[in-house]
Design a protein around this motif. Structure first.
Motif, mmCIF file in Angstrom:
data_model
loop_
_atom_site.group_PDB
_atom_site.id
_atom_site.type_symbol
_atom_site.label_atom_id
_atom_site.label_comp_id
_atom_site.label_asym_id
_atom_site.label_seq_id
_atom_site.Cartn_x
_atom_site.Cartn_y
_atom_site.Cartn_z
ATOM 1 N N CYS A 149 18.756 8.269 -2.207
ATOM 2 C CA CYS A 149 17.706 7.395 -2.732
ATOM 3 C C CYS A 149 16.389 7.766 -2.062
ATOM 4 C CB CYS A 149 18.053 5.939 -2.455
ATOM 5 S SG CYS A 149 16.769 4.748 -2.908
ATOM 6 N N VAL A 150 15.338 7.817 -2.877
ATOM 7 C CA VAL A 150 13.997 8.101 -2.369
ATOM 8 C C VAL A 150 13.060 6.987 -2.817
ATOM 9 C CG1 VAL A 150 12.065 9.701 -2.362
ATOM 10 C CG2 VAL A 150 14.393 10.572 -2.465
ATOM 11 N N SER A 155 5.159 0.403 5.316
ATOM 12 C CA SER A 155 6.312 0.733 6.154
ATOM 13 C C SER A 155 7.557 0.123 5.516
ATOM 14 C CB SER A 155 6.153 0.209 7.584
ATOM 15 O OG SER A 155 6.122 -1.205 7.598
ATOM 16 N N ILE A 156 8.691 0.618 5.921
ATOM 17 C CA ILE A 156 9.972 0.118 5.425
ATOM 18 C C ILE A 156 10.763 -0.443 6.596
ATOM 19 C CG2 ILE A 156 12.148 0.698 4.304
ATOM 20 C CD1 ILE A 156 10.682 2.848 2.738
ATOM 21 N N ASN A 157 11.242 -1.671 6.453
ATOM 22 C CA ASN A 157 12.035 -2.286 7.517
ATOM 23 C C ASN A 157 13.482 -1.811 7.473
ATOM 24 O OD1 ASN A 157 9.737 -3.655 8.187
ATOM 25 N ND2 ASN A 157 10.441 -5.651 7.438
ATOM 26 N N SER A 172 14.869 0.676 10.351
ATOM 27 C CA SER A 172 13.937 1.722 10.779
ATOM 28 C C SER A 172 14.268 2.200 12.191
ATOM 29 C CB SER A 172 12.502 1.194 10.714
ATOM 30 O OG SER A 172 12.367 0.026 11.514
ATOM 31 N N GLY A 173 14.972 1.375 12.938
ATOM 32 C CA GLY A 173 15.400 1.767 14.286
ATOM 33 C C GLY A 173 16.739 2.474 14.317
ATOM 34 N N ALA A 195 11.233 6.871 7.897
ATOM 35 C CA ALA A 195 9.842 7.340 7.902
ATOM 36 C C ALA A 195 9.561 8.255 6.714
ATOM 37 C CB ALA A 195 9.539 8.067 9.203
ATOM 38 N N LYS A 196 10.595 8.973 6.274
ATOM 39 C CA LYS A 196 10.456 9.836 5.099
ATOM 40 C C LYS A 196 10.905 9.136 3.830
ATOM 41 C CE LYS A 196 10.842 14.211 7.605
ATOM 42 N NZ LYS A 196 11.581 15.499 7.737
#
Length: 122
Positions: free
Chosen positions: A22-23, A30-32, A53-54, A74-75
């Motif tokens: 999935c993109v 930002s994405i959590n 994200s962590g 991040a990508k």
């Protein structure tokens, strides 16, 4: 707006493997978290796996040890490696992302992909 595009579904025999990807794109600050949910005919949509994200992952009990979620938040990408597939895994699989669209808010909105069919034959 945010778009999530999935790929990788299909038909496989029991015991086989599939990989979903999935993109995310669009208005993203930002994405959590990103993750996968599934919905079988006549059933409610259920969580399969998520990743933050962590890098913290979470799995449904039914897929632990068989499925592996990975991603580069991040990508804006997430994948689901599905091994030892069972007929009970047959469902439409949806990508999900909790997205912050601005740096001025901490609110994250939920977005869904269009879904990809996974069919496991016995």
């Amino acid at each position: 707006q945010v778009q999530l595009v999935e790929s990788g579904g299909g038909l496989v025999q029991a015991g086989g493997s599939l990989r979903l990807s999935c993109v995310a794109s669009g208005r993203i600050w930002s994405i959590n978290t990103m993750g996968w949910y599934r919905q079988a005919p006549g059933k409610q949509r259920e969580l399969v796996a998520t990743i933050t994200s962590g890098g913290i992952t979470n799995y449904a009990d039914s897929v632990k040890g068989r499925f592996t979620i990975s991603g580069d938040i991040a990508k804006r990408t997430v994948s689901l490696q599905m091994n030892s597939l069972e007929p009970e895994d047959t469902a439409v699989y949806y990508c999900n992302a909790a997205v912050r669209e601005s740096g001025y808010t901490r609110v994250a909105n939920n977005y869904w992909g269009q879904g990809t069919q996974v069919t496991v034959s016995s």
